[in-house]
Design an enzyme around this catalytic site. Sequence first.
Site, PDB file in Angstrom:
ATOM      1  N   PRO A 286       1.038  -1.059  -0.302  1.00 51.28           N
ATOM      2  CA  PRO A 286      -0.207  -0.352  -0.175  1.00 51.28           C
ATOM      3  C   PRO A 286       1.471   1.464  -0.150  1.00 51.28           C
ATOM      4  CG  PRO A 286      -0.297  -0.591   2.069  1.00 51.28           C
ATOM      5  CD  PRO A 286       0.394  -2.141   0.968  1.00 51.28           C
ATOM      6  N   ASP A 462       6.693   2.190   1.934  1.00 51.01           N
ATOM      7  CA  ASP A 462       4.987   0.984   2.634  1.00 51.01           C
ATOM      8  C   ASP A 462       4.121   1.291   3.119  1.00 51.01           C
ATOM      9  OD1 ASP A 462       4.143  -1.096   2.740  1.00 51.01           O
ATOM     10  OD2 ASP A 462       5.916  -2.512   2.180  1.00 51.01           O
ATOM     11  N   HIS A 463       2.917   1.289   3.591  1.00 52.76           N
ATOM     12  CA  HIS A 463       2.311   1.988   4.477  1.00 52.76           C
ATOM     13  C   HIS A 463       1.525   0.404   5.635  1.00 52.76           C
ATOM     14  CE1 HIS A 463       0.441   4.887   6.995  1.00 52.76           C
ATOM     15  NE2 HIS A 463      -0.326   5.257   6.433  1.00 52.76           N
ATOM     16  N   ARG A 464       2.506  -0.667   5.024  1.00 58.61           N
ATOM     17  CA  ARG A 464       2.393  -1.575   6.505  1.00 58.61           C
ATOM     18  C   ARG A 464       3.346  -1.702   7.280  1.00 58.61           C
ATOM     19  NH1 ARG A 464       2.849  -6.453   2.219  1.00 58.61           N
ATOM     20  NH2 ARG A 464       4.743  -4.933   1.732  1.00 58.61           N
TER      21      ARG A 464
END
Length: 492
Positions: A286, A462-464
Amino acid sequence: MTENTAHRFREFKMPDVGEGLTEAEILKWYVQVGDTVTDGQVVCEVETAKAAVELPIPYDGTVRELRFPEGTTVDVGQVIISVDVAPGGAASGEAPAATRTGTPAAPDSASEPEEEAPKGRQPVLVGYGVAESSTRRRPRKAPAATTTTVSAPVAQVPEQAVAAAVRSELNGHGAPPPGEFPAGSGGARPLAKPPVRKLAKDLGVDLTEVTPTGPDGIITRDDVRAAVAPPAEAPAPAAAPEPEPEPVSVGGQAVAAAGARETRIPVKGVRKATAAAMVGSAFTAPHVTEFITFDITRTMKLVDQLKADPELAGVRVNPLLMIARAVLVAVKRNPGINASWDEAAQEIVQKHYVNLGIAAATPRGLIVPNIKDAHAKTLPELAAALGELVTVARDGKTTPAAMQGGTLTLTNVGVFGVDTGTPILNPGESAILAVGAIKPRPWVHKGKVRPRQVTTLGLSFDHRLVDGELGSRFLADVAAVLERPKRLITWV
Protein backbone atom coordinates in the site's frame (compact mmCIF):
# COMPACT_ATOMS: atom_id res chain seq x y z
CA MET A 1 27.45 -40.78 -30.48
CA THR A 2 30.18 -43.15 -29.25
CA GLU A 3 31.76 -42.78 -25.85
CA ASN A 4 34.98 -41.38 -27.33
CA THR A 5 33.02 -38.88 -29.44
CA ALA A 6 31.01 -37.82 -26.39
CA HIS A 7 34.26 -37.05 -24.57
CA ARG A 8 35.57 -35.15 -27.57
CA PHE A 9 32.62 -32.81 -28.01
CA ARG A 10 31.81 -30.77 -24.91
CA GLU A 11 28.51 -28.91 -24.55
CA PHE A 12 28.11 -25.65 -22.63
CA LYS A 13 24.65 -25.03 -21.20
CA MET A 14 22.97 -21.73 -20.41
CA PRO A 15 23.84 -21.16 -16.74
CA ASP A 16 21.69 -19.57 -14.06
CA VAL A 17 23.45 -16.20 -13.88
CA GLY A 18 20.79 -14.46 -11.81
CA GLU A 19 20.03 -16.67 -8.80
CA GLY A 20 16.88 -18.49 -9.81
CA LEU A 21 16.16 -16.94 -13.21
CA THR A 22 14.78 -19.42 -15.72
CA GLU A 23 15.82 -17.89 -19.05
CA ALA A 24 18.14 -15.46 -20.80
CA GLU A 25 18.32 -13.84 -24.24
CA ILE A 26 21.44 -14.23 -26.37
CA LEU A 27 22.40 -10.65 -27.25
CA LYS A 28 25.63 -11.22 -29.15
CA TRP A 29 27.96 -14.04 -30.14
CA TYR A 30 31.67 -13.19 -29.97
CA VAL A 31 32.73 -16.41 -31.74
CA GLN A 32 31.68 -18.35 -34.83
CA VAL A 33 31.81 -22.00 -35.89
CA GLY A 34 35.44 -22.97 -36.47
CA ASP A 35 36.92 -20.38 -34.10
CA THR A 36 39.47 -21.49 -31.51
CA VAL A 37 38.49 -20.79 -27.89
CA THR A 38 40.33 -21.09 -24.59
CA ASP A 39 39.14 -21.78 -21.06
CA GLY A 40 37.74 -18.56 -19.61
CA GLN A 41 37.25 -16.79 -22.95
CA VAL A 42 34.01 -14.80 -23.25
CA VAL A 43 31.97 -16.31 -26.09
CA CYS A 44 28.67 -14.45 -25.83
CA GLU A 45 26.67 -11.79 -24.03
CA VAL A 46 23.24 -12.66 -22.63
CA GLU A 47 20.54 -10.60 -21.00
CA THR A 48 18.57 -11.94 -18.06
CA ALA A 49 15.62 -10.30 -16.40
CA LYS A 50 18.12 -8.40 -14.26
CA ALA A 51 21.16 -7.48 -16.34
CA ALA A 52 23.39 -8.15 -19.34
CA VAL A 53 26.12 -10.71 -18.56
CA GLU A 54 29.09 -12.01 -20.52
CA LEU A 55 29.54 -15.79 -20.46
CA PRO A 56 33.01 -17.42 -20.51
CA ILE A 57 33.51 -20.90 -21.98
CA PRO A 58 35.07 -23.47 -19.63
CA TYR A 59 36.86 -25.46 -22.37
CA ASP A 60 39.77 -25.24 -24.77
CA GLY A 61 39.08 -26.27 -28.36
CA THR A 62 37.29 -25.33 -31.58
CA VAL A 63 33.71 -24.11 -31.80
CA ARG A 64 31.62 -26.87 -33.38
CA GLU A 65 28.09 -25.46 -33.11
CA LEU A 66 26.21 -22.37 -32.03
CA ARG A 67 22.81 -23.76 -31.11
CA PHE A 68 20.83 -20.50 -31.12
CA PRO A 69 21.04 -17.25 -33.10
CA GLU A 70 21.30 -13.81 -31.54
CA GLY A 71 18.00 -12.53 -30.19
CA THR A 72 16.81 -15.97 -29.06
CA THR A 73 15.52 -16.45 -25.51
CA VAL A 74 16.94 -19.70 -24.12
CA ASP A 75 15.91 -21.63 -21.01
CA VAL A 76 18.51 -22.18 -18.32
CA GLY A 77 20.05 -25.63 -18.80
CA GLN A 78 19.77 -25.72 -22.60
CA VAL A 79 22.96 -26.28 -24.58
CA ILE A 80 23.96 -23.08 -26.38
CA ILE A 81 27.38 -23.99 -27.80
CA SER A 82 29.44 -27.14 -28.34
CA VAL A 83 33.20 -27.30 -28.53
CA ASP A 84 35.51 -29.86 -30.14
CA VAL A 85 38.15 -30.28 -27.43
CA ALA A 86 40.26 -32.58 -29.63
CA PRO A 87 40.13 -31.06 -33.12
CA GLY A 88 41.61 -33.28 -35.83
CA GLY A 89 41.17 -36.42 -33.76
CA ALA A 90 37.78 -37.87 -34.78
CA ALA A 91 37.05 -41.00 -32.81
CA SER A 92 35.41 -42.99 -35.61
CA GLY A 93 36.83 -41.33 -38.71
CA GLU A 94 33.54 -39.58 -39.44
CA ALA A 95 33.28 -35.85 -39.87
CA PRO A 96 31.30 -33.99 -37.19
CA ALA A 97 27.58 -33.75 -37.87
CA ALA A 98 27.74 -29.97 -38.17
CA THR A 99 30.18 -30.15 -41.09
CA ARG A 100 28.99 -33.22 -43.09
CA THR A 101 25.82 -32.17 -44.86
CA GLY A 102 24.48 -29.15 -43.03
CA THR A 103 21.65 -31.22 -41.52
CA PRO A 104 21.07 -32.49 -37.98
CA ALA A 105 22.78 -35.73 -37.03
CA ALA A 106 20.73 -38.93 -37.41
CA PRO A 107 19.00 -40.35 -34.32
CA ASP A 108 20.63 -43.26 -32.54
CA SER A 109 19.61 -46.92 -32.91
CA ALA A 110 16.57 -46.43 -30.71
CA SER A 111 14.72 -44.73 -33.59
CA GLU A 112 13.93 -46.10 -37.03
CA PRO A 113 16.05 -44.77 -39.91
CA GLU A 114 14.28 -42.48 -42.33
CA GLU A 115 13.73 -43.95 -45.80
CA GLU A 116 15.69 -42.37 -48.61
CA ALA A 117 13.82 -40.38 -51.25
CA PRO A 118 13.64 -41.92 -54.72
CA LYS A 119 16.18 -40.65 -57.19
CA GLY A 120 15.01 -37.94 -59.54
CA ARG A 121 12.43 -36.46 -57.15
CA GLN A 122 12.14 -32.66 -57.09
CA PRO A 123 11.89 -30.61 -53.88
CA VAL A 124 8.27 -29.76 -53.10
CA LEU A 125 9.13 -26.55 -51.23
CA VAL A 126 12.32 -24.72 -52.09
CA GLY A 127 14.66 -24.92 -49.11
CA TYR A 128 12.80 -27.80 -47.43
CA GLY A 129 14.16 -30.80 -49.33
CA VAL A 130 12.18 -33.66 -50.87
CA ALA A 131 8.75 -34.62 -49.55
CA GLU A 132 7.75 -38.24 -49.04
CA SER A 133 4.91 -39.75 -51.10
CA SER A 134 1.59 -39.95 -49.30
CA THR A 135 1.77 -43.75 -49.52
CA ARG A 136 5.10 -43.99 -47.73
CA ARG A 137 5.33 -44.62 -44.00
CA ARG A 138 6.48 -41.66 -41.95
CA PRO A 139 9.57 -42.11 -39.74
CA ARG A 140 8.73 -43.07 -36.21
CA LYS A 141 10.03 -40.73 -33.53
CA ALA A 142 12.09 -42.33 -30.79
CA PRO A 143 11.12 -41.76 -27.11
CA ALA A 144 12.60 -38.52 -25.72
CA ALA A 145 14.51 -40.40 -23.03
CA THR A 146 16.42 -42.58 -25.48
CA THR A 147 16.95 -40.27 -28.44
CA THR A 148 20.26 -38.47 -28.89
CA THR A 149 20.47 -35.80 -31.56
CA VAL A 150 22.90 -33.10 -32.54
CA SER A 151 21.27 -29.78 -33.36
CA ALA A 152 21.95 -28.12 -36.67
CA PRO A 153 24.05 -24.97 -36.88
CA VAL A 154 22.30 -21.63 -36.65
CA ALA A 155 22.30 -20.99 -40.39
CA GLN A 156 20.36 -24.19 -41.20
CA VAL A 157 16.61 -24.68 -41.31
CA PRO A 158 15.40 -26.08 -37.94
CA GLU A 159 14.37 -29.73 -38.04
CA GLN A 160 10.91 -28.83 -36.71
CA ALA A 161 10.37 -26.44 -39.63
CA VAL A 162 11.31 -29.17 -42.11
CA ALA A 163 8.93 -31.63 -40.49
CA ALA A 164 6.12 -29.08 -40.41
CA ALA A 165 6.59 -28.24 -44.09
CA VAL A 166 6.57 -31.91 -45.11
CA ARG A 167 3.49 -32.62 -42.99
CA SER A 168 1.74 -29.69 -44.64
CA GLU A 169 2.43 -31.17 -48.07
CA LEU A 170 1.33 -34.67 -47.01
CA ASN A 171 -1.93 -33.30 -45.60
CA GLY A 172 -2.76 -31.57 -48.87
CA HIS A 173 -2.13 -27.99 -47.68
CA GLY A 174 0.58 -27.57 -50.29
CA ALA A 175 -1.29 -29.25 -53.15
CA PRO A 176 -0.92 -27.40 -56.46
CA PRO A 177 -3.95 -25.60 -57.89
CA PRO A 178 -5.82 -27.26 -60.74
CA GLY A 179 -3.97 -27.07 -64.02
CA GLU A 180 -0.53 -26.61 -62.41
CA PHE A 181 0.61 -30.07 -63.54
CA PRO A 182 0.27 -30.14 -67.34
CA ALA A 183 -0.53 -33.36 -69.15
CA GLY A 184 2.54 -35.45 -69.79
CA SER A 185 4.62 -33.58 -67.25
CA GLY A 186 5.06 -36.69 -65.17
CA GLY A 187 4.10 -34.74 -62.03
CA ALA A 188 7.10 -32.38 -62.19
CA ARG A 189 6.31 -29.28 -60.19
CA PRO A 190 7.77 -25.84 -60.94
CA LEU A 191 10.24 -24.64 -58.31
CA ALA A 192 8.95 -21.69 -56.31
CA LYS A 193 8.89 -20.62 -52.69
CA PRO A 194 5.56 -20.62 -50.82
CA PRO A 195 5.11 -16.80 -50.94
CA VAL A 196 5.67 -16.86 -54.71
CA ARG A 197 3.11 -19.66 -55.09
CA LYS A 198 0.59 -17.63 -53.12
CA LEU A 199 1.24 -14.58 -55.31
CA ALA A 200 0.73 -16.72 -58.43
CA LYS A 201 -2.52 -18.07 -57.04
CA ASP A 202 -3.75 -14.54 -56.17
CA LEU A 203 -2.92 -13.30 -59.66
CA GLY A 204 -4.28 -16.39 -61.42
CA VAL A 205 -0.92 -17.29 -62.94
CA ASP A 206 -0.14 -20.87 -64.03
CA LEU A 207 3.40 -21.51 -62.74
CA THR A 208 4.02 -24.11 -65.46
CA GLU A 209 3.82 -21.30 -68.02
CA VAL A 210 6.22 -19.00 -66.20
CA THR A 211 9.84 -18.74 -67.30
CA PRO A 212 12.07 -18.91 -64.19
CA THR A 213 14.98 -16.49 -63.83
CA GLY A 214 16.06 -17.34 -60.29
CA PRO A 215 19.06 -19.52 -59.35
CA ASP A 216 18.66 -23.24 -60.06
CA GLY A 217 15.47 -22.58 -62.03
CA ILE A 218 13.50 -21.05 -59.16
CA ILE A 219 10.53 -18.86 -60.08
CA THR A 220 10.68 -15.41 -58.44
CA ARG A 221 8.05 -12.80 -57.67
CA ASP A 222 9.19 -10.73 -60.65
CA ASP A 223 8.74 -13.76 -62.91
CA VAL A 224 5.13 -14.14 -61.74
CA ARG A 225 4.36 -10.46 -62.18
CA ALA A 226 5.94 -10.46 -65.65
CA ALA A 227 3.60 -13.28 -66.67
CA VAL A 228 0.52 -11.23 -65.84
CA ALA A 229 -1.21 -9.88 -68.98
CA PRO A 230 -3.68 -7.20 -67.85
CA PRO A 231 -6.72 -6.35 -70.04
CA ALA A 232 -6.26 -3.53 -72.53
CA GLU A 233 -8.29 -0.97 -70.56
CA ALA A 234 -8.16 -2.47 -67.11
CA PRO A 235 -5.51 -1.97 -64.45
CA ALA A 236 -3.31 -4.89 -63.57
CA PRO A 237 -4.43 -7.01 -60.61
CA ALA A 238 -3.12 -5.66 -57.33
CA ALA A 239 0.02 -7.36 -56.14
CA ALA A 240 0.20 -8.91 -52.71
CA PRO A 241 0.85 -6.20 -50.06
CA GLU A 242 4.48 -5.73 -49.17
CA PRO A 243 5.42 -6.17 -45.51
CA GLU A 244 5.74 -3.11 -43.30
CA PRO A 245 9.28 -1.66 -43.17
CA GLU A 246 11.33 -3.16 -40.37
CA PRO A 247 12.05 -0.84 -37.42
CA VAL A 248 15.60 0.39 -36.99
CA SER A 249 17.39 0.32 -33.65
CA VAL A 250 19.38 3.43 -32.72
CA GLY A 251 21.13 3.48 -29.37
CA GLY A 252 19.06 0.55 -28.16
CA GLN A 253 15.76 2.32 -28.94
CA ALA A 254 13.42 1.30 -31.76
CA VAL A 255 12.97 4.00 -34.40
CA ALA A 256 10.15 3.71 -36.94
CA ALA A 257 11.26 3.19 -40.52
CA ALA A 258 10.03 5.60 -43.18
CA GLY A 259 6.40 4.87 -44.03
CA ALA A 260 5.72 2.68 -41.00
CA ARG A 261 2.52 3.48 -39.10
CA GLU A 262 3.34 1.37 -36.07
CA THR A 263 6.39 -0.12 -34.37
CA ARG A 264 6.11 -3.14 -32.11
CA ILE A 265 8.83 -3.57 -29.50
CA PRO A 266 9.17 -7.00 -27.85
CA VAL A 267 9.04 -6.75 -24.06
CA LYS A 268 11.71 -9.05 -22.67
CA GLY A 269 14.77 -9.16 -20.49
CA VAL A 270 15.20 -6.25 -18.06
CA ARG A 271 12.17 -4.36 -19.37
CA LYS A 272 9.89 -7.39 -18.94
CA ALA A 273 11.15 -8.05 -15.41
CA THR A 274 10.77 -4.39 -14.47
CA ALA A 275 7.18 -4.32 -15.71
CA ALA A 276 6.28 -7.43 -13.71
CA ALA A 277 8.04 -6.13 -10.60
CA MET A 278 6.31 -2.75 -10.76
CA VAL A 279 2.88 -4.32 -11.17
CA GLY A 280 3.58 -6.65 -8.26
CA SER A 281 4.84 -3.81 -6.07
CA ALA A 282 2.01 -1.42 -6.92
CA PHE A 283 -0.69 -3.97 -6.08
CA THR A 284 1.03 -5.59 -3.10
CA ALA A 285 2.44 -2.75 -1.01
CA PRO A 286 0.00 0.00 0.00
CA HIS A 287 1.78 3.11 -1.29
CA VAL A 288 1.67 6.52 0.36
CA THR A 289 3.45 9.47 -1.25
CA GLU A 290 4.35 12.76 0.46
CA PHE A 291 6.05 15.86 -0.94
CA ILE A 292 8.18 18.68 0.39
CA THR A 293 9.44 21.79 -1.41
CA PHE A 294 12.38 23.69 0.08
CA ASP A 295 15.30 26.04 -0.50
CA ILE A 296 18.43 24.08 -1.48
CA THR A 297 20.59 27.13 -2.27
CA ARG A 298 23.09 26.53 0.55
CA THR A 299 23.71 22.94 -0.60
CA MET A 300 24.30 24.11 -4.16
CA LYS A 301 26.89 26.61 -2.89
CA LEU A 302 28.54 23.83 -0.89
CA VAL A 303 28.73 21.68 -4.02
CA ASP A 304 30.61 24.47 -5.82
CA GLN A 305 33.00 24.84 -2.87
CA LEU A 306 33.74 21.11 -2.71
CA LYS A 307 34.40 20.98 -6.45
CA ALA A 308 37.11 23.62 -5.97
CA ASP A 309 38.68 21.88 -2.95
CA PRO A 310 42.16 20.52 -3.92
CA GLU A 311 41.76 17.60 -1.51
CA LEU A 312 38.75 16.40 -3.48
CA ALA A 313 40.46 16.65 -6.86
CA GLY A 314 39.23 13.81 -9.07
CA VAL A 315 36.14 13.25 -6.90
CA ARG A 316 32.85 13.75 -8.73
CA VAL A 317 30.83 16.09 -6.53
CA ASN A 318 27.26 16.90 -7.59
CA PRO A 319 23.85 17.58 -5.99
CA LEU A 320 22.88 13.88 -6.11
CA LEU A 321 25.90 13.04 -3.96
CA MET A 322 24.82 15.55 -1.30
CA ILE A 323 21.22 14.31 -1.44
CA ALA A 324 22.45 10.73 -0.96
CA ARG A 325 24.48 11.84 2.07
CA ALA A 326 21.43 13.66 3.47
CA VAL A 327 19.33 10.50 3.05
CA LEU A 328 21.90 8.47 5.01
CA VAL A 329 21.86 11.02 7.83
CA ALA A 330 18.04 10.93 7.89
CA VAL A 331 18.04 7.11 7.97
CA LYS A 332 20.30 7.19 11.04
CA ARG A 333 17.80 9.49 12.76
CA ASN A 334 14.80 7.42 11.59
CA PRO A 335 15.99 3.78 11.32
CA GLY A 336 12.46 2.43 10.94
CA ILE A 337 12.36 3.75 7.35
CA ASN A 338 15.09 1.26 6.37
CA ALA A 339 13.14 -1.99 6.62
CA SER A 340 11.23 -4.64 4.67
CA TRP A 341 8.02 -6.63 5.06
CA ASP A 342 8.23 -10.42 5.52
CA GLU A 343 4.86 -11.62 4.29
CA ALA A 344 5.40 -15.28 5.20
CA ALA A 345 6.42 -14.57 8.80
CA GLN A 346 4.23 -11.46 9.12
CA GLU A 347 7.20 -9.54 10.47
CA ILE A 348 8.93 -6.21 9.86
CA VAL A 349 12.63 -6.74 9.16
CA GLN A 350 14.60 -3.64 10.14
CA LYS A 351 18.00 -3.32 8.44
CA HIS A 352 21.04 -2.04 10.31
CA TYR A 353 22.84 -1.31 7.06
CA VAL A 354 21.93 0.76 4.02
CA ASN A 355 22.34 -0.58 0.50
CA LEU A 356 21.39 2.60 -1.30
CA GLY A 357 19.76 1.98 -4.69
CA ILE A 358 20.12 4.46 -7.55
CA ALA A 359 17.53 4.13 -10.32
CA ALA A 360 19.26 4.29 -13.71
CA ALA A 361 17.61 4.53 -17.12
CA THR A 362 19.43 2.40 -19.72
CA PRO A 363 18.64 1.43 -23.33
CA ARG A 364 17.47 -1.96 -22.02
CA GLY A 365 15.14 -0.46 -19.42
CA LEU A 366 15.16 0.83 -15.86
CA ILE A 367 17.56 -0.86 -13.46
CA VAL A 368 18.32 -0.18 -9.79
CA PRO A 369 21.87 -1.14 -8.77
CA ASN A 370 22.79 -0.27 -5.23
CA ILE A 371 25.80 0.95 -3.26
CA LYS A 372 26.56 -1.72 -0.68
CA ASP A 373 26.96 -0.49 2.92
CA ALA A 374 26.59 3.13 1.83
CA HIS A 375 26.08 4.16 5.47
CA ALA A 376 29.69 3.26 6.27
CA LYS A 377 31.34 5.23 3.46
CA THR A 378 33.05 8.60 3.67
CA LEU A 379 31.99 11.35 1.30
CA PRO A 380 34.83 10.64 -1.20
CA GLU A 381 34.09 6.89 -1.01
CA LEU A 382 30.39 7.51 -1.58
CA ALA A 383 31.20 9.78 -4.54
CA ALA A 384 33.47 7.14 -6.11
CA ALA A 385 30.88 4.39 -5.62
CA LEU A 386 28.12 6.56 -7.09
CA GLY A 387 30.20 7.49 -10.12
CA GLU A 388 31.17 3.88 -10.81
CA LEU A 389 27.58 2.69 -10.43
CA VAL A 390 26.27 5.21 -12.97
CA THR A 391 29.08 4.55 -15.48
CA VAL A 392 28.67 0.77 -15.36
CA ALA A 393 24.88 1.08 -15.72
CA ARG A 394 25.16 3.32 -18.79
CA ASP A 395 27.59 0.86 -20.38
CA GLY A 396 25.09 -1.95 -19.81
CA LYS A 397 27.55 -3.91 -17.66
CA THR A 398 25.65 -3.95 -14.36
CA THR A 399 25.79 -7.43 -12.81
CA PRO A 400 22.82 -9.16 -11.12
CA ALA A 401 24.68 -9.05 -7.79
CA ALA A 402 24.85 -5.24 -8.00
CA MET A 403 21.04 -5.08 -8.09
CA GLN A 404 20.33 -7.43 -5.21
CA GLY A 405 19.88 -6.61 -1.54
CA GLY A 406 18.82 -2.97 -1.87
CA THR A 407 17.14 -1.39 1.17
CA LEU A 408 16.26 2.15 0.03
CA THR A 409 16.19 3.82 -3.41
CA LEU A 410 16.85 7.25 -4.92
CA THR A 411 15.41 8.17 -8.33
CA ASN A 412 16.50 11.45 -9.89
CA VAL A 413 13.68 12.62 -12.16
CA GLY A 414 15.03 16.15 -12.00
CA VAL A 415 17.56 15.41 -14.75
CA PHE A 416 14.58 15.41 -17.15
CA GLY A 417 13.34 18.79 -15.91
CA VAL A 418 10.51 17.16 -13.92
CA ASP A 419 9.55 18.82 -10.64
CA THR A 420 8.54 15.67 -8.77
CA GLY A 421 6.74 12.33 -9.06
CA THR A 422 5.01 9.51 -7.22
CA PRO A 423 7.59 6.70 -7.53
CA ILE A 424 6.69 3.03 -7.12
CA LEU A 425 8.64 1.06 -4.55
CA ASN A 426 11.43 -1.21 -5.64
CA PRO A 427 10.17 -4.70 -4.63
CA GLY A 428 11.33 -5.69 -1.14
CA GLU A 429 12.04 -2.12 -0.02
CA SER A 430 10.04 0.18 2.22
CA ALA A 431 10.76 3.61 0.69
CA ILE A 432 11.86 5.39 -2.49
CA LEU A 433 12.74 9.09 -2.79
CA ALA A 434 12.18 11.01 -6.03
CA VAL A 435 14.44 14.05 -6.52
CA GLY A 436 12.92 16.84 -8.60
CA ALA A 437 14.55 19.50 -10.75
CA ILE A 438 16.50 22.24 -8.95
CA LYS A 439 15.35 25.58 -10.36
CA PRO A 440 15.60 29.29 -9.41
CA ARG A 441 12.29 30.47 -7.97
CA PRO A 442 11.03 33.44 -6.00
CA TRP A 443 11.33 32.48 -2.33
CA VAL A 444 10.92 34.23 0.99
CA HIS A 445 14.43 34.42 2.44
CA LYS A 446 15.15 36.41 5.59
CA GLY A 447 11.85 38.20 5.30
CA LYS A 448 12.22 39.20 1.65
CA VAL A 449 11.23 37.61 -1.64
CA ARG A 450 14.42 36.68 -3.43
CA PRO A 451 15.45 34.27 -6.21
CA ARG A 452 16.61 31.01 -4.60
CA GLN A 453 17.42 27.48 -5.80
CA VAL A 454 14.35 25.41 -4.95
CA THR A 455 13.48 21.73 -5.39
CA THR A 456 10.76 19.24 -4.46
CA LEU A 457 11.24 15.76 -3.04
CA GLY A 458 8.59 13.03 -3.32
CA LEU A 459 8.73 10.10 -0.88
CA SER A 460 6.71 6.91 -1.45
CA PHE A 461 6.65 4.36 1.37
CA ASP A 462 5.00 1.07 2.29
CA HIS A 463 2.22 1.92 4.74
CA ARG A 464 2.29 -1.58 6.22
CA LEU A 465 5.54 -0.82 8.04
CA VAL A 466 5.99 2.93 7.71
CA ASP A 467 3.23 5.06 9.19
CA GLY A 468 2.59 8.68 8.32
CA GLU A 469 4.55 10.04 11.26
CA LEU A 470 7.72 8.10 10.45
CA GLY A 471 7.52 8.85 6.73
CA SER A 472 6.95 12.57 7.39
CA ARG A 473 9.81 12.85 9.89
CA PHE A 474 12.23 11.12 7.51
CA LEU A 475 11.27 13.34 4.58
CA ALA A 476 11.46 16.50 6.72
CA ASP A 477 14.93 15.51 7.96
CA VAL A 478 16.26 15.00 4.41
CA ALA A 479 15.00 18.47 3.46
CA ALA A 480 16.37 20.03 6.65
CA VAL A 481 19.88 18.68 5.98
CA LEU A 482 19.84 19.96 2.39
CA GLU A 483 18.43 23.34 3.44
CA ARG A 484 21.20 23.78 6.01
CA PRO A 485 24.05 21.37 5.03
CA LYS A 486 26.04 22.07 8.21
CA ARG A 487 23.67 19.49 9.74
CA LEU A 488 25.68 16.88 7.82
CA ILE A 489 28.18 17.41 10.65
CA THR A 490 26.03 18.32 13.63
CA TRP A 491 23.48 15.53 13.15
CA VAL A 492 25.95 12.69 12.62
